[in-house]
Design a protein around this motif. Structure first.
Motif, PDB file in Angstrom:
ATOM      1  N   ILE A  41       4.332   5.919  -5.168  1.00 16.14           N
ATOM      2  CA  ILE A  41       4.616   5.988  -6.607  1.00 16.14           C
ATOM      3  C   ILE A  41       3.453   6.631  -7.359  1.00 16.14           C
ATOM      4  O   ILE A  41       3.643   7.496  -8.217  1.00 16.14           O
ATOM      5  N   LYS A  42       2.234   6.225  -7.005  1.00 12.05           N
ATOM      6  CA  LYS A  42       1.043   6.729  -7.703  1.00 12.05           C
ATOM      7  C   LYS A  42       0.876   8.240  -7.543  1.00 12.05           C
ATOM      8  O   LYS A  42       0.486   8.938  -8.474  1.00 12.05           O
ATOM      9  N   THR A  43       1.176   8.743  -6.330  1.00  4.22           N
ATOM     10  CA  THR A  43       1.021  10.175  -6.079  1.00  4.22           C
ATOM     11  C   THR A  43       2.162  10.992  -6.668  1.00  4.22           C
ATOM     12  O   THR A  43       2.102  12.221  -6.675  1.00  4.22           O
ATOM     13  N   GLU A  81      11.475   4.414 -10.220  1.00  9.38           N
ATOM     14  CA  GLU A  81      12.841   3.899 -10.356  1.00  9.38           C
ATOM     15  C   GLU A  81      13.695   4.118  -9.109  1.00  9.38           C
ATOM     16  O   GLU A  81      14.791   3.570  -8.999  1.00  9.38           O
ATOM     17  N   ASN A  82      13.173   4.895  -8.151  1.00  6.53           N
ATOM     18  CA  ASN A  82      13.894   5.138  -6.906  1.00  6.53           C
ATOM     19  C   ASN A  82      13.336   4.334  -5.734  1.00  6.53           C
ATOM     20  O   ASN A  82      13.710   4.566  -4.582  1.00  6.53           O
ATOM     21  N   VAL A  83      12.436   3.396  -6.028  1.00  2.00           N
ATOM     22  CA  VAL A  83      11.849   2.547  -4.991  1.00  2.00           C
ATOM     23  C   VAL A  83      12.295   1.102  -5.220  1.00  2.00           C
ATOM     24  O   VAL A  83      12.184   0.579  -6.330  1.00  2.00           O
ATOM     25  N   TYR A  84      12.800   0.466  -4.165  1.00  2.00           N
ATOM     26  CA  TYR A  84      13.312  -0.898  -4.230  1.00  2.00           C
ATOM     27  C   TYR A  84      12.658  -1.730  -3.131  1.00  2.00           C
ATOM     28  O   TYR A  84      12.134  -1.187  -2.146  1.00  2.00           O
ATOM     29  N   PHE A 114       8.184  -0.895  -8.541  1.00  5.50           N
ATOM     30  CA  PHE A 114       9.476  -0.823  -7.851  1.00  5.50           C
ATOM     31  C   PHE A 114      10.455  -1.848  -8.424  1.00  5.50           C
ATOM     32  O   PHE A 114      10.084  -2.717  -9.216  1.00  5.50           O
ATOM     33  N   THR A 115      11.707  -1.762  -7.993  1.00  2.00           N
ATOM     34  CA  THR A 115      12.745  -2.685  -8.442  1.00  2.00           C
ATOM     35  C   THR A 115      12.936  -3.786  -7.406  1.00  2.00           C
ATOM     36  O   THR A 115      13.236  -3.484  -6.240  1.00  2.00           O
ATOM     37  N   ALA A 129       0.833  -1.205   0.000  1.00  3.86           N
ATOM     38  CA  ALA A 129       0.000   0.000   0.000  1.00  3.86           C
ATOM     39  C   ALA A 129       0.866   1.253   0.000  1.00  3.86           C
ATOM     40  O   ALA A 129       0.595   2.210  -0.746  1.00  3.86           O
ATOM     41  N   LEU A 130       1.902   1.249   0.811  1.00  8.23           N
ATOM     42  CA  LEU A 130       2.776   2.415   0.892  1.00  8.23           C
ATOM     43  C   LEU A 130       3.542   2.618  -0.417  1.00  8.23           C
ATOM     44  O   LEU A 130       3.569   3.726  -0.967  1.00  8.23           O
TER      45      LEU A 130
END
Length: 278
Positions: free
Chosen positions: A21-23, A29-32, A50-51, A15-16
Motif C-alpha cells: 500500500i505504501k509503495t 481499497e483493493n486490499v482485504y 486494508f479492509t 509487512a507485506l
C-alpha cells in the motif's frame, strides 16, 4: 490482479500489506484481510489501510488473489471451511483435488512454510492457480528477499505482475522446488543470525566503553554497508575482506581470532542444524 486478500495478519502479512500500500503498487481499497482475532484485525486495518473481513469465506469471495499467510498448521482447517462453503448441501466433503472449493478460479499465493505447489496439489484442484513464496522480515523496511518457487501454475502475465508487486519490498529470486528449503534457511532464518552478530559486536563495543545506544547503529550500519558493497561490486567476499586486512594490522588479528573460535564452521553448522532437523 485487481483485489488482494490476506488470510492471516501476523507480522509478515502486516509487512507485506503495509509495504504494498505504501509503495502505491496496489490501492488500499483493493486490499482485504481476515484473521480470527477481529479486534486486533480492525486495529491493524485502521493503521495500514486494508479492509477487514468477518470470515475467511467473505474474504475469498471479495478478491481474485489470495495470500495464505496464516500458520502452516491452520491451513487444513482454512481449506476445509472453503470447501464446506462451496458445498451447498453441507455434507462436509473431504478436501481433495476433486472437491470444489471457493478458491477455484483464483490465484493463491502461499507464504506459509512447507506449503509449496506439491502440498497444495494434494488438496486443491487445478482450477486454483498456485505460487509458493518465501519472504523474510527485512521486507518490513523494503529490503527483503522474496523466494519464488519456479514450479507454479500462475498465468505468465499474472506471475510477472505479482513479482513486480513483491519487488517493491526488496529482492525477488526464482528458486527451484528442490532448493526452496536451503534458500529459505538462509533468507528466513538468516536475519536472526545476523541480529545475534549485531548484538555480540555491540556487547564488545560496550565492554570497551562505547555507549549501547551508539554501538547498535554503528554495528548495524557497518553490516548494512558491507553487504551493499558486496552486492553492488559483485566482488567475492574474500576479496573485500583482503582489502581491509593489511599486514600485521588490527583486522587480521581479529580475523585470526574468529577463525580460532570456529566462526565459519559455526555459520555452516547453524544451517546444518536446520537442514538436518529430522
Amino acid at each position: 490482479m485487481e483485489k488482494l486478500g490476506f488470510i492471516g495478519m501476523g507480522n509478515m502479512a502486516k509487512a507485506l500489506a503495509a509495504g504494498f500500500i505504501k509503495t502505491g503498487k496496489i490501492k488500499a481499497e483493493n486490499v482485504y484481510a481476515y484473521a480470527p482475532h477481529q479486534d486486533k484485525l480492525k486495529e491493524n486495518a485502521k493503521n495500514i489501510g486494508f479492509t477487514p473481513m468477518a470470515s475467511v469465506q467473505e474474504l475469498v469471495s471479495a478478491v481474485d488473489t489470495v495470500v495464505m499467510a496464516c500458520k502452516p498448521y491452520q491451513i487444513d482447517d482454512v481449506l476445509q471451511k472453503l470447501v464446506n462453503a462451496y458445498d451447498r448441501q453441507g455434507n462436509g466433503a473431504q478436501v481433495t483435488p476433486q472437491t470444489p472449493s471457493m478458491l477455484d478460479g483464483k490465484a493463491l499465493l502461499s507464504i506459509a512454510l512447507g506449503w509449496d505447489l506439491a502440498a497444495y496439489r494434494q488438496k486443491l484442484s487445478d482450477q486454483v492457480r498456485i505460487q509458493f513464496i518465501m519472504p523474510n522480515t527485512p521486507a518490513m523496511v523494503g529490503s527483503g528477499v522474496m523466494l519464488f518457487e519456479e514450479a507454479n501454475t500462475l498465468r505468465k502475465e499474472e506471475r510477472n505482475e505479482i513479482k513486480t508487486l513483491f519487488m517493491s519490498l526488496g529482492m525477488v529470486a526464482d528458486m527451484s522446488s528442490s532448493l526452496m528449503g536451503i534458500g529459505g534457511a538462509i533468507t528466513g532464518c538468516g536475519p536472526a543470525f545476523v541480529d545475534m552478530m549485531i548484538e555480540a559486536y555491540a556487547d564488545a563495543a560496550v565492554k570497551y566503553g562505547l555507549p549501547r545506544n551508539a554501538a547498535y547503529p554503528l554495528v548495524s550500519q557497518t553490516i548494512l554497508g558491507s553487504a551493499k558493497l558486496q552486492l553492488v561490486s559483485g566482488l567475492h567476499p574474500g576479496v573485500l575482506k583482503d582489502q581491509v586486512t593489511s599486514p600485521a594490522g588490527s583486522t587480521i588479528r581479529g580475523v585470526t581470532a574468529l577463525e580460532e573460535a570456529g566462526f565459519r564452521n559455526a555459520c555452516i553448522a547453524s544451517i546444518d542444524s536446520i537442514m538436518n532437523k529430522s
